[in-house]
Design a protein around this motif. Sequence first.
Motif, PDB file in Angstrom:
ATOM      1  N   LYS A 152       0.869   2.621  -7.087  1.00  0.00           N
ATOM      2  CA  LYS A 152       0.172   1.904  -8.175  1.00  0.00           C
ATOM      3  C   LYS A 152      -0.950   2.756  -8.753  1.00  0.00           C
ATOM      4  O   LYS A 152      -1.030   2.960  -9.971  1.00  0.00           O
ATOM      5  CB  LYS A 152      -0.417   0.578  -7.645  1.00  0.00           C
ATOM      6  N   SER A 153      -1.811   3.242  -7.869  1.00  0.00           N
ATOM      7  CA  SER A 153      -2.933   4.054  -8.345  1.00  0.00           C
ATOM      8  C   SER A 153      -2.423   5.321  -9.007  1.00  0.00           C
ATOM      9  O   SER A 153      -2.944   5.755 -10.036  1.00  0.00           O
ATOM     10  CB  SER A 153      -3.852   4.426  -7.181  1.00  0.00           C
ATOM     11  N   THR A 154      -1.393   5.912  -8.406  1.00  0.00           N
ATOM     12  CA  THR A 154      -0.835   7.140  -8.959  1.00  0.00           C
ATOM     13  C   THR A 154      -0.359   6.915 -10.390  1.00  0.00           C
ATOM     14  O   THR A 154      -0.664   7.714 -11.286  1.00  0.00           O
ATOM     15  CB  THR A 154       0.344   7.622  -8.084  1.00  0.00           C
ATOM     16  N   SER A 214       0.830  -1.196   0.000  1.00  0.00           N
ATOM     17  CA  SER A 214       0.000   0.000   0.000  1.00  0.00           C
ATOM     18  C   SER A 214       0.873   1.259   0.000  1.00  0.00           C
ATOM     19  O   SER A 214       1.847   1.336   0.740  1.00  0.00           O
ATOM     20  CB  SER A 214      -0.903  -0.018   1.230  1.00  0.00           C
ATOM     21  N   HIS A 234      -3.907  -6.177  -5.256  1.00  0.00           N
ATOM     22  CA  HIS A 234      -3.141  -6.556  -4.068  1.00  0.00           C
ATOM     23  C   HIS A 234      -2.989  -8.064  -3.973  1.00  0.00           C
ATOM     24  O   HIS A 234      -2.344  -8.571  -3.072  1.00  0.00           O
ATOM     25  CB  HIS A 234      -3.850  -6.057  -2.803  1.00  0.00           C
TER      26      HIS A 234
HETATM   27  N1  LIG Z   1      -3.732  13.470  -4.160  1.00  0.00           N
HETATM   28  C1  LIG Z   1      -2.665  13.164  -3.383  1.00  0.00           C
HETATM   29  N2  LIG Z   1      -2.082  14.104  -2.624  1.00  0.00           N
HETATM   30  C2  LIG Z   1      -1.026  13.815  -1.850  1.00  0.00           C
HETATM   31  N3  LIG Z   1      -0.466  12.613  -1.765  1.00  0.00           N
HETATM   32  C3  LIG Z   1      -0.994  11.615  -2.485  1.00  0.00           C
HETATM   33  C4  LIG Z   1      -2.127  11.830  -3.331  1.00  0.00           C
HETATM   34  N4  LIG Z   1      -2.439  10.661  -3.931  1.00  0.00           N
HETATM   35  C5  LIG Z   1      -1.553   9.757  -3.484  1.00  0.00           C
HETATM   36  N5  LIG Z   1      -0.675  10.320  -2.613  1.00  0.00           N
HETATM   37  C6  LIG Z   1       0.456   9.644  -1.946  1.00  0.00           C
HETATM   38  O1  LIG Z   1       1.201   8.993  -2.932  1.00  0.00           O
HETATM   39  C7  LIG Z   1       1.620   7.725  -2.473  1.00  0.00           C
HETATM   40  C8  LIG Z   1       1.156   6.668  -3.439  1.00  0.00           C
HETATM   41  O2  LIG Z   1      -0.247   6.591  -3.385  1.00  0.00           O
HETATM   42  P1  LIG Z   1      -1.093   5.580  -4.270  1.00  0.00           P
HETATM   43  O3  LIG Z   1      -2.522   5.839  -4.015  1.00  0.00           O
HETATM   44  O4  LIG Z   1      -0.619   5.635  -5.666  1.00  0.00           O
HETATM   45  O5  LIG Z   1      -0.681   4.181  -3.642  1.00  0.00           O
HETATM   46  P2  LIG Z   1      -1.192   2.737  -3.994  1.00  0.00           P
HETATM   47  O6  LIG Z   1      -0.004   1.950  -4.379  1.00  0.00           O
HETATM   48  O7  LIG Z   1      -2.298   2.804  -4.976  1.00  0.00           O
HETATM   49  O8  LIG Z   1      -1.729   2.244  -2.598  1.00  0.00           O
HETATM   50  P3  LIG Z   1      -2.961   1.284  -2.288  1.00  0.00           P
HETATM   51  O9  LIG Z   1      -2.472  -0.087  -2.575  1.00  0.00           O
HETATM   52  O10 LIG Z   1      -3.214   1.502  -0.840  1.00  0.00           O
HETATM   53  O11 LIG Z   1      -4.091   1.704  -3.157  1.00  0.00           O
HETATM   54  C9  LIG Z   1       1.072   7.565  -1.080  1.00  0.00           C
HETATM   55  O12 LIG Z   1       2.083   7.862  -0.157  1.00  0.00           O
HETATM   56  C10 LIG Z   1      -0.025   8.583  -1.001  1.00  0.00           C
HETATM   57  O13 LIG Z   1      -0.148   9.074   0.298  1.00  0.00           O
END
Ligand SMILES: Nc1ncnc2c1ncn2[C@@H]1O[C@H](COP(=O)(O)OP(=O)(O)OP(=O)(O)O)[C@@H](O)[C@H]1O
Lengths: 254, 268
Positions: B51-53, B47, B200
């Motif tokens: 990934k989402s980013t 997490s 995941h």
């Molecule tokens: N809009 C935003 N503003 C500030 N920080 C952000 C934003 N979106 C994501 N982050 C930060 O960027 C990082 C990556 O986030 P992301 O959502 O891409 O993770 P992820 O791999 O998709 O996690 P998960 O598996 O929980 O969905 C995290 O530390 C998150 O806090």
Amino acid sequence: MKALAGTRTVLAPVALGVLALALWQALVVAFEIKPFLVPSPLGIGGAFVDTADHILDAAVQTGLNALIGLGIGAVTGILVAILANALRVLDRMLVPLVASLAVIPIVALAPIFYAMFGAAANTGRQLVAAVAVFVPMYLNTLQGLRQVEPVHRDLMRSYAATAEQVNRMLLLPGAVPYVLNGLKIGSSLAVISALIAEYFGGPANGLGIAITSSAAGSNYTVAWAYVLGAVLLGTLFYGVTAALEGWSRRRRRT
Amino acid sequence: MTDPRPAVRIASVDKIFRGRKGAEVHALSDVSLDVAPGEFVSLIGPSGCGKSTLMRLVADLDQLTAGEIEVFGKTPEQARKDQDYGIAFQQAGLLPWRTVRANIELPLEIHGVDARGRAARSDELLELIGLADFADHHPDQLSGGMKQRVAIARALAERPRLLLMDEPFGALDEITREHMQNELVALCKETGAAVIFVTHSIPEAVFLSDRVVVMSPRPGRIKDIVTLDFSARDEELREDSTFYDGVTAVRMLLHDGAADGARGVENR
Ligand SMILES: Nc1ncnc2c1ncn2[C@@H]1O[C@H](COP(=O)(O)OP(=O)(O)OP(=O)(O)O)[C@@H](O)[C@H]1O
Ligand SMILES: [Mg+2]
């Protein structure tokens, strides 16, 4: 079960109301209270039946003013909220205006409107109602428009939807419950404002005028009958908008 | 399918979120990845590893800080405007006041497809996801799995050559989930779309993907890529030793170990 619960929710307040009226009647009779102090419910009822025609005429006039005011206030409230939601600058500019409209008693504007539009026209009363309705309409609609889920916003962006499409297909349908709640609040305000505005002048028709002139002529029981008419008019407005809200909620099943 | 251009080209991408008071989150650091047309690529990692980013950058829902992304040779913005991708999230995100059919037709409606064209397409898609009988139902009358199927049908409405999916099965129970995975495999075969799939679940990633991209957090980077070369993706594969080898390889990488012990799995 549900029907039983339904009748119970209706029966309970009705029973309480009947009990209160009976007690009121009993007290007035027992203590021989003079009608100019407190008339008896039966007396008011009798006067209501006797002057039913006049009360209906006055209620139609006041109701029409309230309805026009409700329409103008609702439409402008929704439109300005859409604009304010799109333009942050406008929103910030409107904050002090809406805040002041929310705290000043809007009927205080009535004499000014009478001066502007002439005392022979109902326009002033309709505008007072419209301004009163505008405030809850604007605030509720704006809140509804801002209630979008991020996932929906992302989707619309991924579709490259235009601002107009986002408003029409996402924001406005999403805001409907808030708009209808604003309309419900506004409906009572419209009747109250249109009626009170009559106390400040304008043409000699409507429930507010009838109440003041009956009271001035010492016809207290008749004045109360007109008040009863006003209560019924307000209840009608509230009932219709509340029913609309309930119908919409059932249709949306949310 | 013969297009030599990658569906998605991600080159040395950095993403830094700047919060108020100067707080910075380095969400992605020097991420490079090409996705071929028709290829199924999963992103997996703890997490917060970005990934989402990464998916949102490809979708032009967020702006990158440095590097370059191309979608079918265009900027993400142009690709979004041209409707080159379909997208689905963990939340189905159906509009509650629209019927199943009207939800599927939403993107078509936005792009000016006439009523007849919309009906024809939504008929096809309803058939495809097996919800023809539910066309006139509202989302609150559907189970979680059905909602997610509708969301996927909606993502497919414009026949995109690229599907972006962010944990679309994340909220489903294991059985529904495997069922949905089978359906997705069939769908991809049928449409030939490239897929970027965030998950995941290690078995899910291995079962579905041509390549599994394993990411690590703070800052988010690509740790390694596991390539899987299954001849068929069916129920038998789930019991197959090559499948377990793939699962082991990805798990080792996620748990910081090397994946050298895995046979039948290529590591790059
Ligand atoms: N809009 C935003 N503003 C500030 N920080 C952000 C934003 N979106 C994501 N982050 C930060 O960027 C990082 C990556 O986030 P992301 O959502 O891409 O993770 P992820 O791999 O998709 O996690 P998960 O598996 O929980 O969905 C995290 O530390 C998150 O806090
Ligand atoms: Mg995520």
